[in-house]
Each structure stands twice: as C-alpha cells, then as structure tokens.
Motif scaffolding. Sequence first.
Motif, PDB file in Angstrom:
ATOM      1  N   ASP A  17       0.279  40.583  38.544  1.00 24.77           N
ATOM      2  CA  ASP A  17      -0.535  41.371  37.625  1.00 24.77           C
ATOM      3  C   ASP A  17       0.269  41.539  36.339  1.00 24.77           C
ATOM      4  N   ARG A  18      -0.110  40.815  35.310  1.00 22.73           N
ATOM      5  CA  ARG A  18       0.686  40.785  34.090  1.00 22.73           C
ATOM      6  C   ARG A  18       0.888  42.164  33.458  1.00 22.73           C
ATOM      7  N   PRO A  19      -0.144  43.004  33.319  1.00 22.80           N
ATOM      8  CA  PRO A  19       0.085  44.327  32.735  1.00 22.80           C
ATOM      9  C   PRO A  19       1.103  45.160  33.527  1.00 22.80           C
ATOM     10  N   VAL A  20       1.020  45.098  34.860  1.00 23.61           N
ATOM     11  CA  VAL A  20       1.972  45.847  35.677  1.00 23.61           C
ATOM     12  C   VAL A  20       3.377  45.304  35.488  1.00 23.61           C
ATOM     13  N   VAL A  21       3.517  43.980  35.499  1.00 26.28           N
ATOM     14  CA  VAL A  21       4.826  43.359  35.327  1.00 26.28           C
ATOM     15  C   VAL A  21       5.404  43.690  33.950  1.00 26.28           C
ATOM     16  N   ASP A  22       4.540  43.709  32.941  1.00 22.80           N
ATOM     17  CA  ASP A  22       5.007  44.045  31.594  1.00 22.80           C
ATOM     18  C   ASP A  22       5.525  45.483  31.546  1.00 22.80           C
ATOM     19  N   GLN A  23       4.855  46.388  32.238  1.00 24.53           N
ATOM     20  CA  GLN A  23       5.298  47.781  32.295  1.00 24.53           C
ATOM     21  C   GLN A  23       6.658  47.900  32.972  1.00 24.53           C
TER      22      GLN A  23
END
Length: 390
Positions: free
Chosen positions: A273-279
């Motif tokens: 999950d890109r948004p989660v990984v970015d966070q």
Amino acid sequence: MADTLPSAPWTARADLAALVAALDPDAQGLCRWVGGAVRDTLLGLAVKDIDMATSLVPEETTARLAAAGIKAVPTGIAHGTVTAVLAGGPVEITTLRRDVSTDGRHATVAFSGDWREDAARRDFTINALYADPRTLEVFDYFGGLADLAARRVRFIGAAEQRIREDYLRILRYFRFQARFGSLPADAEAEAAVSALAPGMKGLSRERIAMELLNLLGLPDPAATVQRMADLGVLAQILPEASAAPLLALVAAEAREGIAPNALRRLAAMLPADRPVVDQVGARLRLSAAQRKHLLAVAARVPDEGDPRALAYRIGRDEALDRLLIGGASAAPLIGWDVPRFPLKGGEIVARGVGAGPEVARILRTVEAKWISAGFDNARIPALLDAELAA
C-alpha cells in the motif's frame, strides 16, 4: 570461554601497537580494548570496529597522541571520546565513565578511573568485556564470558533499570539476540522489554530506524522479529508491519543465493500500500532514495510477468525485491544488467517523420516490442521499419 583473547589479525597490527605505546608507554594498564572487538574475537568472528577505553582524560589522550604524531579527532569530546586516525582504520578512545543522570534518551556522564564502574554503565554483559592490549588478558566484571559461551544476551544489573536509562536498549537487545542469542531467551530481559516497550515512543525516529535496519540486515532475524511482535514491541515502533513475511523472504534469499538486505526485508513486512509505506518512510526519517525504493517495491502485484521487463521498467534492485517478496524466482536478474534502449528520436526524424508527438509514439511502440523480443538490439531496424510502414 577463554579468559584470554585468541590471536587475530587486528591484535597483531603495528599501528595499534604504536597507539598503545603512545597512550601507555610504561605499561601501567591505562588503556584496554573493549566491546565488540573483544566479544567478536572471542567468538572467532571478523572484527570491523575497534574501540578502546582509557583512564586518561580526553585532554591527556589528545596530548599523548599528538606527541606520538597520531592524528586525533574530537568526535565526542563531551562524552570523553577521541578518535585516533590510524593506517589500519580509526579507533575510538573513550575515557572511563559513570552515569550521573539519564532520561530514557540521553545520559549525563562523569569521567571515572574505575574499570568496573565503566563496565556497569554498559548495556549487556557480553559488551562489557575488556582486554589488555599487551597480554590480551580478558577482564570480565559481570559474567559476560559465561553468557557469551551460553549465547545468552543479558542486561547488566536490573533489566528494567537499564532500559529506563535508554529505551533504545530494547531494540539493541533484539539486535544482539538475533546475532548472538539462543533460545530460550533471558526471561528477565524479555519481561522488561515487553513491559517498557511504550517508552520507545520518546525516542527519535532516526535512532529507531538505525537500530531497526541494523537488525533486519542480519543473516536471519525472522525468529527474533516474530518474538518482537509476540512481546508487543514491534507494534510500538511499526504498527503497520507484520513479522510473518520475513520467514519466507529469508528462505528465498538463501535459496537464490542473494545477500540479506534490510530495506527489502522492511518492504516485505509492510503492506503493498503505497500511501502507508510512504507514511512509514517519512516517520522513520528514511532518506529520499530509501523511500523511493520502498514505494517502488510496495507497488508489487501478484504476477509480476517477465522479470527482466519488470527490471527495465522499475529498476533491477526494485524488481529483484518484488520478485523475492512475491515468492517468484529472481534467477533471471542474477548477473544481468538492465540494457539501454538504443533507438534515438533523431534516427526516426531522419527517416522522414516530423519532430513531435509522433516520434515519441513510435519510440514507445518500438521500445515495447524490443522489450517483448528480449531486448534484442539486432531486431531494432526491423521493428522500426515495420512501425514506419504501418
């Protein structure tokens, strides 16, 4: 476990002998090797960093080094550390210390002349071993030799007290457990790290990231990371993560003969999950390059298709990580370098196509067919001819 260091390449270094002679010319016992170099030599492991403890105050250390023509750098002078720059590599020399006060993140120290007092402020018994640089006699104040022989990672003194002094010791405990420990683990240590895990929330994200990546970069941290999850520690620092994927990834790395990689293992623990990984990357204060890599790996899909086509599109390292995490073989990428597309826009313009969007479209089409043809440069002229004819 022997109470004398066995011979090792570093113990015979001439530049280290010169360092000892500069600091303790009369063999008064003013300095000793300490920590990882002693521990790893006793285990027969290669030594990377060499640290020295001394009863000399930093100013005297610096003066003696200067008199011997050895460059000294005040890398941590407030805490008593001077780095000697030697031909064989730097050596950190730290004055014996005792803790005056601690707040769970930092300690205020005072210099000491007592070796046992210095040992008492260290974290684990296996890290509080000293060795005489001339005789190689080992000095053990808290049972570190027995713990090393038993592969037991044990706090010096009361585990809870040592953790309250610096909550980063929780992560250090698991790193040392993964590297040197055996099961069953020390019961007091496990109880303490579980009970005090919420205290890690006061640590800097950079310190957490450093310890976490150091742990994940070890040969096989899977069982230890699972234990962190079981004890409620992993959720305090990485609530988005799951320890379970690590076991399969470590096995895949071993099967394919691929070296461990901490960032790959972190990616495996995080959801796709890109948004989660970015966070997570932002919270851990990872570098821009590290965050970019994690995001590329997070975009994995169940069937990655042609491994080399994937590597061409997103990068070889990123593709290798996605394949390994997904359970696919990375063998097609081993020893293979991503090629460069040889066709240039000017060559298309020279064939009579006006410069502009049509050139870009033809380039993309020919590139896609070239990838499907296995990156065969010899096919480029025919592929271009066919596209122009169409």
